[in-house]
Design an enzyme around this catalytic site. Sequence first.
Site, PDB file in Angstrom:
ATOM      1  N   LYS A 169     -23.679 -46.757 -32.929  1.00 48.37           N
ATOM      2  CA  LYS A 169     -24.122 -47.733 -34.032  1.00 48.37           C
ATOM      3  C   LYS A 169     -22.855 -48.499 -34.644  1.00 48.37           C
ATOM      4  CE  LYS A 169     -28.565 -46.498 -35.441  1.00 48.37           C
ATOM      5  NZ  LYS A 169     -29.500 -46.231 -36.779  1.00 48.37           N
ATOM      6  N   LYS A 229     -32.266 -46.065 -23.012  1.00 54.77           N
ATOM      7  CA  LYS A 229     -33.575 -46.040 -23.646  1.00 54.77           C
ATOM      8  C   LYS A 229     -34.079 -47.062 -24.297  1.00 54.77           C
ATOM      9  CE  LYS A 229     -32.591 -44.898 -28.483  1.00 54.77           C
ATOM     10  NZ  LYS A 229     -32.513 -44.168 -29.584  1.00 54.77           N
ATOM     11  N   LYS A 243     -36.072 -50.064 -30.557  1.00 52.40           N
ATOM     12  CA  LYS A 243     -36.186 -51.075 -31.518  1.00 52.40           C
ATOM     13  C   LYS A 243     -35.390 -52.218 -31.542  1.00 52.40           C
ATOM     14  CE  LYS A 243     -36.851 -47.936 -34.489  1.00 52.40           C
ATOM     15  NZ  LYS A 243     -37.484 -47.080 -35.792  1.00 52.40           N
TER      16      LYS A 243
END
Length: 334
Positions: free
Chosen positions: A115, A197, A200
């Site tokens: 992140k 993966k 979102k």
Amino acid sequence: MLDGKKSLFSGMQATGNLTLGNYLGALKNWVTLNEEYECFYCVVDEHSITVRQDPAELRKRARALLTLYIAAGLDPKKNCIYYQSHVSAHAELSWILNCYTYMGELNRMTQFKDKSAKHTDNINAGLYTYPVLMAADILLFQSDVVPVGSDQLQHLELTRDVAMRFNNLYGDVFTIPEAYLGKVGARIMSLQDPEKKMSKSDENPNGSIYLMDDTDTIIRKCKRAVTDSDNQILYSEDKPGIRNLIDIYSATTGLSKEEVEKEFDGKGYGDFKLAVGEAIVSVLKPLQDRYNELTADKVFIDQMIKENAEKASYYANKTLRKVQKKVGFPERIR
Ligand code: TYM
């Protein structure tokens, strides 16, 4: 363990559009486990602000997520479904646990590394201590089990380490939680890049099936899923695209991998991709219908938000008071 019953905690972030990965990796298992445990299902809005959010949008998404939990089959009379920000004990315990977590431990968290690489302009302290808030979520409810997808396992390990460290110092304060991973679906991959993966936050919408996608979109995305060219439906390491589709088919139909291979023996990728799309629709369509019904019932949802925040606060404060006493905070005068 809460009042003699085993307890379960899990949560999701109200950021971005939920994907089939969130459903198969987590939500679906929540629904199958909810009879056995005292359950707490949280919309973790405090975690969401570790990345900059549009306030009105966050509020809207948080409510939509909470409604979706119910639409997926969680009865809000039996399960405590609530917003993290409505229970102040989360933030309070998180602060205390920060003082029992080492920077070396947080430095190892891969989600933080990912992140912070993505949001270079906003590497804030909340992003860094995110896993400690997650530990607080889990430990507040003396959770025995935490159903999650495999991307959360590292955070769960940290939670266990911090809880054991605390218990070693102060006696048995926290239940040591176990992660619960479903047999299939713990890691659903992107349809466009099966090495990554399904997420979102993926910029390519064709890589993810969103829970609110309509039938045509779902079928189209499945048909376009990236696969190899040998046209054999086999679960194998060197066929990540097909392996992912078998996992999805297996998680949505309940069939084993072997049964899926057998069903499609001699058939081609076209037939298989269509069947995967239809299997997803058969799971998501009822969820979407129920979600649309529920959003119309504002009074019902408001009432349950209020009641469940009170219930969650009651249990969370019980643990928090115990912890505050253990670390030496002065007693409250009643
Ligand atoms: P979040 O919101 O990213 O994801 C919610 C849940 O969905 C699972 N998941 C997946 N499972 C399988 N395949 C995928 N592609 C996939 N993508 C997501 C996640 O593993 C998760 O179970 N930090 C957490 C939220 C959280 C939490 C907690 C979870 C905060 N506090 C306490 C459990 C307990 C998160 O960001 O999940």
